[in-house]
Scaffold this motif. Structure first.
Motif: not given
Length: 177
Positions: A35-39, A44-47, A122-123
């Protein structure tokens, strides 16, 4: 009809509380692996590994620190603790920090990493499961702390960031000019 400002704040607060509860459950639950937090960082999409982060906080007032790198945004008082705030997109790509936007959040690092620091994103995109993704070839040109890449079922590419390696990187620890 548009929701009033107090209603929007209440919904945002409720969302943040739910996300924090899910993050805490993911850290302590039996199925915490994968399980990772998506940001979103620098477009860019990062975990982010849930064991390497502490909490998601709204943007705090920053006190600038003179003679520091452009990616070091300054110091914030987060829960009574002076915390350095870093914009990872700026650090990674050597660009000037982006202007403040409504979706941005600061994510504090886990106390286990022994660095009072928060990274600005960013989000926040929510929890993601590595089991639902396909590992991609390592990005040989990327720094050691962001070489793992995954692709989700919709074809979106995700970079998994290792914050434990990042905080040991000499360039990250050298915030002075």
């Amino acid at each position: 009809m548009e929701a009033s400002m107090p209603e929007r704040r209440s919904r945002l607060r409720q969302y943040q509380v739910q996300l924090l509860e899910r993050m805490q459950a993911a850290k302590t639950g039996p199925a915490s692996t994968g399980r990772e937090l998506g940001v979103m960082i620098g477009g860019r999409h990062c975990l982010l590994d849930l064991t390497q982060i502490s909490e998601i906080v709204p943007l705090q007032a920053l006190t600038p620190v003179p003679l520091t790198q452009p990616w070091y945004l300054g110091l914030a008082n987060i829960r009574g603790q002076l915390t350095g705030v870093v914009e990872l997109a700026s650090y990674l790509h050597g660009q000037l920090p982006a202007p403040t936007a409504s979706g941005q959040r600061d994510i504090t690092l886990s106390p286990a990493l022994k660095l009072h620091c928060a990274v600005r994103v960013e989000a926040v995109l929510g929890l993601r499961y590595l089991a639902d993704m396909v590992a991609q070839d390592d990005a040989a040109q990327a720094p050691q702390w962001c070489r793992q890449q995954f692709e989700d079922s919709e074809g979106c590419r995700w970079n998994r960031l290792d914050l434990a390696q990042l905080v040991r990187e000499p360039g990250f620890l050298q915030v002075g000019l």
